[in-house]
Write a protein that holds these residues in place. Structure first.
Motif, PDB file in Angstrom:
ATOM      1  N   LYS A  34       0.853  -1.187   0.000  1.00 28.59           N
ATOM      2  CA  LYS A  34       0.000   0.000   0.000  1.00 28.59           C
ATOM      3  C   LYS A  34       0.890   1.238   0.000  1.00 28.59           C
ATOM      4  CE  LYS A  34      -3.748  -2.485   0.997  1.00 28.59           C
ATOM      5  NZ  LYS A  34      -3.377  -3.804   0.519  1.00 28.59           N
ATOM      6  N   ILE A  35       0.345   2.342  -0.448  1.00 31.39           N
ATOM      7  CA  ILE A  35       1.040   3.626  -0.387  1.00 31.39           C
ATOM      8  C   ILE A  35       0.407   4.414   0.748  1.00 31.39           C
ATOM      9  CG2 ILE A  35       1.516   5.782  -1.575  1.00 31.39           C
ATOM     10  CD1 ILE A  35       1.418   4.195  -4.204  1.00 31.39           C
ATOM     11  N   TYR A  36       1.229   4.815   1.705  1.00 27.86           N
ATOM     12  CA  TYR A  36       0.736   5.543   2.870  1.00 27.86           C
ATOM     13  C   TYR A  36       1.639   6.731   3.129  1.00 27.86           C
ATOM     14  CZ  TYR A  36      -1.232   6.251   7.524  1.00 27.86           C
ATOM     15  OH  TYR A  36      -1.854   6.776   8.616  1.00 27.86           O
ATOM     16  N   GLY A  37       1.076   7.902   3.128  1.00 28.83           N
ATOM     17  CA  GLY A  37       1.834   9.095   3.451  1.00 28.83           C
ATOM     18  C   GLY A  37       2.555   9.744   2.285  1.00 28.83           C
ATOM     19  N   ALA A  38       2.194   9.420   1.054  1.00 29.38           N
ATOM     20  CA  ALA A  38       2.867  10.003  -0.105  1.00 29.38           C
ATOM     21  C   ALA A  38       2.624  11.508  -0.207  1.00 29.38           C
ATOM     22  CB  ALA A  38       2.425   9.315  -1.388  1.00 29.38           C
TER      23      ALA A  38
END
Length: 80
Positions: A34-38
Motif C-alpha cells: 500500500k502507499i501511505y503518506g505520499a
C-alpha cells in the motif's frame, strides 16, 4: 515500538514507520503493498513517518512480537 527502546519488538521483529509497514502489507501471505503518506498535506496520513510499529518475524505476533504464533488451518487428523 513495543518491547521498549532497549529491546524493540522483543528481538523478534523490526521497528518500522507506518509508511514502511504499508509497503510490507500482505493478504494470505501474498504481498499487497500500500502507499501511505505520499502526500505530506493529507490530514489522514500525517503520521506516516511519526508512528512506528513492529513487523514481526515468522512465528511471532502481537504488537511487540512477544507472542509465539500457533499453527492454524485445517486439522488433518480430523476425519469427518
Amino acid at each position: 515500538c513495543g518491547g521498549g527502546l532497549d529491546y524493540p519488538c522483543s528481538g523478534h521483529g523490526e521497528c518500522l514507520s507506518m509508511r514502511s509497514l504499508a509497503h510490507l502489507s500482505t493478504t494470505d501471505d501474498v504481498p499487497t503493498p500500500k502507499i501511505y503518506g505520499a502526500d505530506p498535506n493529507n490530514a489522514n496520513t500525517w503520521d506516516a513517518d511519526r508512528i512506528y510499529g513492529c513487523s514481526c518475524d515468522n512465528g511471532y505476533e502481537g504488537y511487540d512480537c512477544s507472542l509465539r504464533s500457533c499453527v492454524t488451518g485445517k486439522d488433518f487428523l480430523h476425519t469427518s
